[in-house]
Design a protein around this motif. Structure first.
Motif, PDB file in Angstrom:
ATOM      1  N   ILE A  62      26.628   3.339  20.798  1.00 59.68           N
ATOM      2  CA  ILE A  62      28.037   2.648  21.202  1.00 59.68           C
ATOM      3  C   ILE A  62      29.050   3.406  21.511  1.00 59.68           C
ATOM      4  O   ILE A  62      29.290   4.223  20.532  1.00 59.68           O
ATOM      5  N   PRO A  63      29.544   3.787  22.844  1.00 58.69           N
ATOM      6  CA  PRO A  63      30.685   4.724  22.953  1.00 58.69           C
ATOM      7  C   PRO A  63      31.708   4.681  22.213  1.00 58.69           C
ATOM      8  O   PRO A  63      32.359   3.650  21.589  1.00 58.69           O
ATOM      9  N   ARG A  64      32.115   5.931  21.915  1.00 59.57           N
ATOM     10  CA  ARG A  64      33.455   6.011  20.857  1.00 59.57           C
ATOM     11  C   ARG A  64      34.591   5.194  21.535  1.00 59.57           C
ATOM     12  O   ARG A  64      35.478   4.642  20.787  1.00 59.57           O
ATOM     13  N   SER A  65      34.442   4.999  22.948  1.00 62.20           N
ATOM     14  CA  SER A  65      35.740   4.519  23.617  1.00 62.20           C
ATOM     15  C   SER A  65      35.530   3.004  23.293  1.00 62.20           C
ATOM     16  O   SER A  65      36.576   2.208  23.457  1.00 62.20           O
ATOM     17  N   LYS A  66      34.709   2.474  22.772  1.00 65.33           N
ATOM     18  CA  LYS A  66      34.338   1.057  22.407  1.00 65.33           C
ATOM     19  C   LYS A  66      34.093   1.014  20.726  1.00 65.33           C
ATOM     20  O   LYS A  66      33.426   0.290  20.250  1.00 65.33           O
ATOM     21  N   ASN A  67      34.783   2.010  20.088  1.00 61.91           N
ATOM     22  CA  ASN A  67      34.778   2.032  18.675  1.00 61.91           C
ATOM     23  C   ASN A  67      33.630   2.227  17.901  1.00 61.91           C
ATOM     24  O   ASN A  67      33.315   1.981  16.910  1.00 61.91           O
ATOM     25  N   GLY A  68      32.645   2.789  18.805  1.00 59.14           N
ATOM     26  CA  GLY A  68      31.418   3.447  18.178  1.00 59.14           C
ATOM     27  C   GLY A  68      31.628   4.571  17.311  1.00 59.14           C
ATOM     28  O   GLY A  68      32.523   5.256  17.572  1.00 59.14           O
ATOM     29  N   ARG A  69      30.849   4.468  16.129  1.00 63.22           N
ATOM     30  CA  ARG A  69      30.848   5.683  15.189  1.00 63.22           C
ATOM     31  C   ARG A  69      30.224   6.885  15.506  1.00 63.22           C
ATOM     32  O   ARG A  69      29.312   6.746  16.247  1.00 63.22           O
ATOM     33  N   SER A  70      30.705   7.999  15.055  1.00 59.88           N
ATOM     34  CA  SER A  70      29.990   9.242  15.162  1.00 59.88           C
ATOM     35  C   SER A  70      29.222   9.380  14.017  1.00 59.88           C
ATOM     36  O   SER A  70      29.784  10.088  13.216  1.00 59.88           O
ATOM     37  N   ASN A  71      28.118   8.755  13.685  1.00 61.69           N
ATOM     38  CA  ASN A  71      27.150   8.993  12.657  1.00 61.69           C
ATOM     39  C   ASN A  71      25.607   8.850  13.264  1.00 61.69           C
ATOM     40  O   ASN A  71      25.617   8.276  14.332  1.00 61.69           O
ATOM     41  N   HIS A  72      24.781   9.320  12.608  1.00 63.59           N
ATOM     42  CA  HIS A  72      23.477   9.505  13.020  1.00 63.59           C
ATOM     43  C   HIS A  72      22.830   8.001  13.557  1.00 63.59           C
ATOM     44  O   HIS A  72      21.889   8.198  14.283  1.00 63.59           O
ATOM     45  N   LYS A  73      23.278   7.053  12.876  1.00 60.89           N
ATOM     46  CA  LYS A  73      22.652   5.694  13.362  1.00 60.89           C
ATOM     47  C   LYS A  73      23.039   5.370  14.621  1.00 60.89           C
ATOM     48  O   LYS A  73      22.515   4.605  15.384  1.00 60.89           O
ATOM     49  N   ASN A  74      24.195   5.963  15.255  1.00 57.62           N
ATOM     50  CA  ASN A  74      24.846   5.700  16.474  1.00 57.62           C
ATOM     51  C   ASN A  74      24.572   6.763  17.425  1.00 57.62           C
ATOM     52  O   ASN A  74      24.924   6.779  18.766  1.00 57.62           O
TER      53      ASN A  74
END
Length: 104
Positions: A62-74
């Protein structure tokens, strides 16, 4: 002294998840130490198609631009070609088909 580094995020994703592109299936088989200009050298994972090396990248599902998290699950592994084709959208089968066609 030259420092060789690979990001902890990348190491975890490559070791725990996989080194293969989830888009086109390119296998990340080559570990290459790259130094460009005055920057520190970095360790990268590459796949090989014919005589061309293609860098494996860590992508946000889920892109960061769409509120995706920066963690290993993403995180997922994509080759550079699939990552560029995906952008901040989904990687469709049509986009992957074009990439594979271009590699023939």
């Amino acid at each position: 002294k030259t420092k060789y580094q690979i990001a902890i995020r990348d190491t975890h994703t490559f070791l725990v998840k996989n080194k293969d592109c989830v888009g086109c299936g390119l296998k990340g088989t080559e570990c290459v130490l790259v130094k460009s200009g005055t920057q520190n050298a970095s360790l990268g994972i590459y796949g090989k198609v014919k005589d061309k090396y293609i860098r494996m990248t860590i992508d946000h599902i889920i892109p960061r631009s769409k509120n995706g998290r920066s963690n290993h699950k993403n995180y997922q592994v994509l080759c550079e070609d699939c990552n560029k084709a995906k952008g901040s959208d989904e990687l469709t089968t049509e986009k992957v088909a074009k990439i594979l066609e271009g590699r023939k």
